[in-house]
Design an enzyme around this catalytic site. Sequence first.
Site, short mmCIF file in Angstrom:
data_model
loop_
_atom_site.label_atom_id
_atom_site.label_comp_id
_atom_site.label_asym_id
_atom_site.label_seq_id
_atom_site.Cartn_x
_atom_site.Cartn_y
_atom_site.Cartn_z
N ASP A 1 36.74 36.81 45.99
CA ASP A 1 35.57 36.28 45.15
C ASP A 1 34.96 36.98 44.37
O ASP A 1 34.69 38.18 44.35
CB ASP A 1 34.73 35.35 45.95
CG ASP A 1 34.02 34.38 45.32
OD1 ASP A 1 34.78 33.79 44.20
OD2 ASP A 1 33.43 33.64 45.79
N HIS B 1 39.32 38.35 36.19
CA HIS B 1 40.63 38.32 36.92
C HIS B 1 41.58 39.46 36.63
O HIS B 1 42.28 40.13 37.69
CB HIS B 1 41.43 36.98 36.58
CG HIS B 1 40.45 35.77 36.88
ND1 HIS B 1 40.02 35.43 38.04
CD2 HIS B 1 40.17 34.78 36.05
CE1 HIS B 1 39.30 34.29 38.07
NE2 HIS B 1 39.35 33.90 36.94
N LEU C 1 54.59 45.72 55.65
CA LEU C 1 53.59 44.47 55.31
C LEU C 1 54.33 43.26 54.88
O LEU C 1 54.90 43.43 54.05
CB LEU C 1 52.74 45.24 54.39
CG LEU C 1 51.58 44.23 53.88
CD1 LEU C 1 50.64 44.38 55.11
CD2 LEU C 1 50.74 44.59 52.78
C1 FPP Z 1 37.79 33.84 42.61
O1 FPP Z 1 36.97 34.52 41.62
C2 FPP Z 1 39.16 34.52 42.36
C3 FPP Z 1 40.20 33.64 42.00
C4 FPP Z 1 40.12 32.36 41.85
C5 FPP Z 1 41.55 34.23 41.53
C6 FPP Z 1 41.84 35.64 42.31
C7 FPP Z 1 42.69 36.30 41.58
C8 FPP Z 1 42.89 37.54 41.49
C9 FPP Z 1 42.03 38.40 42.30
C10 FPP Z 1 43.82 38.04 40.36
C11 FPP Z 1 45.07 38.96 41.10
C12 FPP Z 1 45.62 37.86 41.91
C13 FPP Z 1 46.91 37.59 41.83
C14 FPP Z 1 47.58 36.77 42.83
C15 FPP Z 1 48.00 38.01 41.14
P1 FPP Z 1 35.93 33.53 40.87
O2 FPP Z 1 36.76 33.24 39.66
O3 FPP Z 1 35.82 32.20 41.63
O4 FPP Z 1 34.83 34.12 40.55
P2 FPP Z 1 33.18 33.45 40.58
O5 FPP Z 1 32.92 33.01 41.97
O6 FPP Z 1 32.53 34.76 40.17
O7 FPP Z 1 33.35 32.90 39.34
#
Ligand code: FPP
Length: 259
Positions: free
Chosen positions: A37, A54, A148
């Site tokens: 997150d 992201h 893994l």
């Molecule tokens: C949460 O942060 C993150 C996500 C919903 C997406 C997770 C994706 C990645 C880490 C990119 C790489 C992953 C893959 C599968 C290639 P948020 O957007 O909710 O952050 P915020 O709470 O600060 O808004």
Amino acid sequence: MNNKIANLTQAVQLNEQDLLASIDRQKLPGHIAIIMDGNGRWALKRGLPRSLGHLAGMESLKDIVNICCDLKIKVLTVYGFSTENWKRPQQEINYLMNLTVEYLNKEINELCEKGVKVNSIGILKELPQSVQDIIANSVERSCNNSGLIFNLALNYGGRVEITDAVRAIAAAVEMGCLKASQVDIQTITDHLYTAGQPDPDLLIRTAGDCRISNFLLWQLAYSEIWFTNVLWPDFRRQHLLSALVDYQRRERRFGGLQK
Ligand code: FPP
């Protein structure tokens, strides 16, 4: 990763060697689950679009997969996209889907070299065809690997997973293959997406929120939970090692008494 983001990524202060030295290799968690997150907040803090958060988060993911391989962790499960994330703007959803395709396209060779077995949990058929194809390809290419197990939770929700399991069990009862009285904890465990895998020993959530957000609801029953304020794009192997040091200090009683 583009240099701009690399330069912006917060320097990690923790000393990797010291942390590694203080870890007992015999007491590592078998399964680590991570709620990645804080990508959006990381970008917002820098005046960047959320998409770049992201993108930066993808670099953290690579580092964490590598350290899990180095430590010979058996299972890593990461929450990439939840059943609730469809509520986000379509542009962000598209970006996340494309990033998943890009990540697997770029990384699958290296993942295979490291012996990683790619697996997905969640409802794949609702994802764009390009994501379904790259997942199918990555799973197939890595299916004989014995390192893994890397579970990518995509379009995953714990409640949907349990509902699916209950539905499959009910169907088996309806067909006379199983008696209702025979349904026990193991029956449910065996019908989850993670059937055959150990439950997570450690759940890590980055970015400060202290909740589990519909992640692995059944499997987390006795997991140790480690929350950190570090935003996912800043999270690196040193942070994971800190979590492991802390995990190893805890006494797990599973409802029993102190030894
Ligand atoms: C949460 O942060 C993150 C996500 C919903 C997406 C997770 C994706 C990645 C880490 C990119 C790489 C992953 C893959 C599968 C290639 P948020 O957007 O909710 O952050 P915020 O709470 O600060 O808004």
